[in-house]
Design a protein around this motif. Structure first.
Motif, PDB file in Angstrom:
ATOM      1  N   GLN A  50       0.828  -1.203   0.000  1.00 24.68           N
ATOM      2  CA  GLN A  50       0.000   0.000   0.000  1.00 24.68           C
ATOM      3  C   GLN A  50       0.864   1.256   0.000  1.00 24.68           C
ATOM      4  N   ARG A  51       1.903   1.247   0.833  1.00 23.11           N
ATOM      5  CA  ARG A  51       2.807   2.396   0.899  1.00 23.11           C
ATOM      6  C   ARG A  51       3.490   2.614  -0.454  1.00 23.11           C
ATOM      7  N   SER A  52       3.892   1.541  -1.090  1.00 27.66           N
ATOM      8  CA  SER A  52       4.536   1.620  -2.407  1.00 27.66           C
ATOM      9  C   SER A  52       3.581   2.199  -3.448  1.00 27.66           C
ATOM     10  N   GLN A  53       2.331   1.760  -3.401  1.00 27.34           N
ATOM     11  CA  GLN A  53       1.337   2.273  -4.354  1.00 27.34           C
ATOM     12  C   GLN A  53       1.071   3.766  -4.128  1.00 27.34           C
ATOM     13  N   LEU A  54       1.003   4.181  -2.860  1.00 29.59           N
ATOM     14  CA  LEU A  54       0.811   5.597  -2.554  1.00 29.59           C
ATOM     15  C   LEU A  54       2.005   6.430  -3.018  1.00 29.59           C
ATOM     16  N   GLN A  55       3.207   5.876  -2.870  1.00 27.19           N
ATOM     17  CA  GLN A  55       4.391   6.589  -3.355  1.00 27.19           C
ATOM     18  C   GLN A  55       4.355   6.733  -4.868  1.00 27.19           C
ATOM     19  N   LEU A  56       3.841   5.721  -5.556  1.00 29.41           N
ATOM     20  CA  LEU A  56       3.698   5.804  -7.010  1.00 29.41           C
ATOM     21  C   LEU A  56       2.684   6.874  -7.395  1.00 29.41           C
ATOM     22  N   ILE A  57       1.589   6.956  -6.653  1.00 25.82           N
ATOM     23  CA  ILE A  57       0.602   8.011  -6.903  1.00 25.82           C
ATOM     24  C   ILE A  57       1.238   9.385  -6.702  1.00 25.82           C
ATOM     25  N   THR A  58       1.982   9.545  -5.611  1.00 30.09           N
ATOM     26  CA  THR A  58       2.651  10.818  -5.332  1.00 30.09           C
ATOM     27  C   THR A  58       3.627  11.164  -6.446  1.00 30.09           C
ATOM     28  N   PHE A  59       4.428  10.197  -6.845  1.00 30.04           N
ATOM     29  CA  PHE A  59       5.400  10.409  -7.916  1.00 30.04           C
ATOM     30  C   PHE A  59       4.698  10.827  -9.205  1.00 30.04           C
ATOM     31  N   SER A  60       3.637  10.124  -9.565  1.00 32.32           N
ATOM     32  CA  SER A  60       2.925  10.429 -10.809  1.00 32.32           C
ATOM     33  C   SER A  60       2.290  11.815 -10.762  1.00 32.32           C
ATOM     34  N   ALA A  61       1.688  12.168  -9.630  1.00 31.56           N
ATOM     35  CA  ALA A  61       1.066  13.488  -9.505  1.00 31.56           C
ATOM     36  C   ALA A  61       2.124  14.593  -9.571  1.00 31.56           C
ATOM     37  N   ARG A  62       3.288  14.355  -8.959  1.00 29.32           N
ATOM     38  CA  ARG A  62       4.359  15.353  -9.032  1.00 29.32           C
ATOM     39  C   ARG A  62       4.866  15.507 -10.461  1.00 29.32           C
ATOM     40  N   LYS A  63       4.952  14.396 -11.172  1.00 30.64           N
ATOM     41  CA  LYS A  63       5.395  14.445 -12.567  1.00 30.64           C
ATOM     42  C   LYS A  63       4.401  15.246 -13.405  1.00 30.64           C
ATOM     43  N   LEU A  64       3.115  14.985 -13.223  1.00 24.46           N
ATOM     44  CA  LEU A  64       2.098  15.757 -13.931  1.00 24.46           C
ATOM     45  C   LEU A  64       2.164  17.234 -13.556  1.00 24.46           C
ATOM     46  N   SER A  65       2.404  17.496 -12.285  1.00 14.63           N
ATOM     47  CA  SER A  65       2.511  18.875 -11.823  1.00 14.63           C
ATOM     48  C   SER A  65       3.686  19.588 -12.499  1.00 14.63           C
ATOM     49  N   ARG A  66       4.798  18.877 -12.656  1.00 12.92           N
ATOM     50  CA  ARG A  66       5.953  19.478 -13.356  1.00 12.92           C
ATOM     51  C   ARG A  66       5.625  19.749 -14.820  1.00 12.92           C
ATOM     52  N   LEU A  67       4.854  18.867 -15.443  1.00 12.96           N
ATOM     53  CA  LEU A  67       4.445  19.105 -16.829  1.00 12.96           C
ATOM     54  C   LEU A  67       3.549  20.336 -16.928  1.00 12.96           C
ATOM     55  N   VAL A  68       2.656  20.497 -15.961  1.00  9.88           N
ATOM     56  CA  VAL A  68       1.806  21.690 -15.924  1.00  9.88           C
ATOM     57  C   VAL A  68       2.677  22.933 -15.751  1.00  9.88           C
ATOM     58  N   ASP A  69       3.670  22.844 -14.870  1.00 12.03           N
ATOM     59  CA  ASP A  69       4.583  23.973 -14.677  1.00 12.03           C
ATOM     60  C   ASP A  69       5.330  24.299 -15.975  1.00 12.03           C
ATOM     61  N   ASP A  70       5.728  23.265 -16.713  1.00  9.96           N
ATOM     62  CA  ASP A  70       6.400  23.482 -17.998  1.00  9.96           C
ATOM     63  C   ASP A  70       5.482  24.223 -18.966  1.00  9.96           C
ATOM     64  N   LEU A  71       4.200  23.842 -18.997  1.00 10.46           N
ATOM     65  CA  LEU A  71       3.244  24.520 -19.878  1.00 10.46           C
ATOM     66  C   LEU A  71       3.077  25.984 -19.476  1.00 10.46           C
ATOM     67  N   LEU A  72       2.993  26.218 -18.173  1.00  8.24           N
ATOM     68  CA  LEU A  72       2.870  27.607 -17.705  1.00  8.24           C
ATOM     69  C   LEU A  72       4.122  28.413 -18.029  1.00  8.24           C
ATOM     70  N   ASP A  73       5.283  27.780 -17.919  1.00  5.17           N
ATOM     71  CA  ASP A  73       6.531  28.457 -18.279  1.00  5.17           C
ATOM     72  C   ASP A  73       6.536  28.825 -19.755  1.00  5.17           C
ATOM     73  N   LEU A  74       6.093  27.908 -20.592  1.00  3.20           N
ATOM     74  CA  LEU A  74       6.030  28.184 -22.026  1.00  3.20           C
ATOM     75  C   LEU A  74       5.132  29.388 -22.296  1.00  3.20           C
ATOM     76  N   TYR A  75       3.992  29.427 -21.627  1.00  2.00           N
ATOM     77  CA  TYR A  75       3.082  30.555 -21.765  1.00  2.00           C
ATOM     78  C   TYR A  75       3.759  31.855 -21.318  1.00  2.00           C
ATOM     79  N   ARG A  76       4.429  31.804 -20.160  1.00  3.08           N
ATOM     80  CA  ARG A  76       5.102  33.011 -19.655  1.00  3.08           C
ATOM     81  C   ARG A  76       6.206  33.471 -20.598  1.00  3.08           C
ATOM     82  N   ILE A  77       6.951  32.533 -21.137  1.00  6.89           N
ATOM     83  CA  ILE A  77       8.025  32.890 -22.077  1.00  6.89           C
ATOM     84  C   ILE A  77       7.438  33.565 -23.308  1.00  6.89           C
ATOM     85  N   ARG A  78       6.378  32.975 -23.848  1.00  9.56           N
ATOM     86  CA  ARG A  78       5.738  33.552 -25.055  1.00  9.56           C
ATOM     87  C   ARG A  78       5.173  34.949 -24.785  1.00  9.56           C
TER      88      ARG A  78
END
Length: 183
Positions: A50-78
């Motif tokens: 269970q702990r391993s699965q929760l860590q995977l969820i956390t990792f995946s959500a953080r990865k998605l969050s970084r992708l969202v940040d990348d999109l926002l950065d692209l917008y800010r740069i433009r």
């Protein structure tokens, strides 16, 4: 008239991208917070699975969050509104943070990781968020494209600069892509 329509469509696309990114950020942060709280035992004792699965969820959500940040950065740069928050940063801490998030990608892979950053490496003047973003992209690509072998991260201080290198035994970058790498 066509140019004007294209410019307006491009502007609307950028606005949509920025608004959608902002809307995604809140639930992603909620997922990270809840999964970390559960992982810490807030709802009772957990099995290792269970702990391993929760860590995977956390990792995946953080990865998605970084992708969202990348999109926002692209917008800010433009929009010409990208701001950097420059101050002295401990490079070894930044690398450690990135490796902690990247570790799940390496599980079960025949890849060795070596980090050589001396304790006396001077602080670097950087935006810590952007520095970790860059390191994460480079380390992530090294992991993604190194099926077997090694990844070596090292830093060398000289004069006013600290050179950071990430070397891997992966497939490398095609010559066609190398030309557009730093655009």
């Amino acid at each position: 008239e066509k140019n004007s329509q294209l410019e307006e469509a491009d502007r609307l696309k950028d606005t949509f991208l920025a608004n959608t990114s902002h809307e995604l950020r809140t639930p992603l942060n909620g997922i990270v917070g809840i999964s970390e709280t559960l992982s810490a035992g807030a709802a009772g004792e957990l099995t290792e699975r269970q702990r391993s699965q929760l860590q995977l969820i956390t990792f995946s959500a953080r990865k998605l969050s970084r992708l969202v940040d990348d999109l926002l950065d692209l917008y800010r740069i433009r929009q010409g509104r990208m701001r950097l928050d420059m101050h002295p940063v401990d490079l070894s801490n930044s690398v450690r943070n990135v490796l902690q998030l990247s570790e799940p990608l390496m599980r079960g892979e025949p890849v060795t990781l070596r980090v050589d950053i001396d304790k006396d490496t001077p602080l670097v003047m950087a935006d810590p968020v952007r520095l970790e973003q860059i390191l994460h992209n480079l380390v992530g690509n090294a992991i993604k494209y190194t099926e077997a072998g090694s990844i070596h991260i090292f830093a060398e201080a000289n004069a006013d600069w600290v050179n950071v290198s990430i070397v891997d035994t992966g497939v490398g970058i095609s010559p066609e892509d190398l030309d557009r790498m730093f655009k």
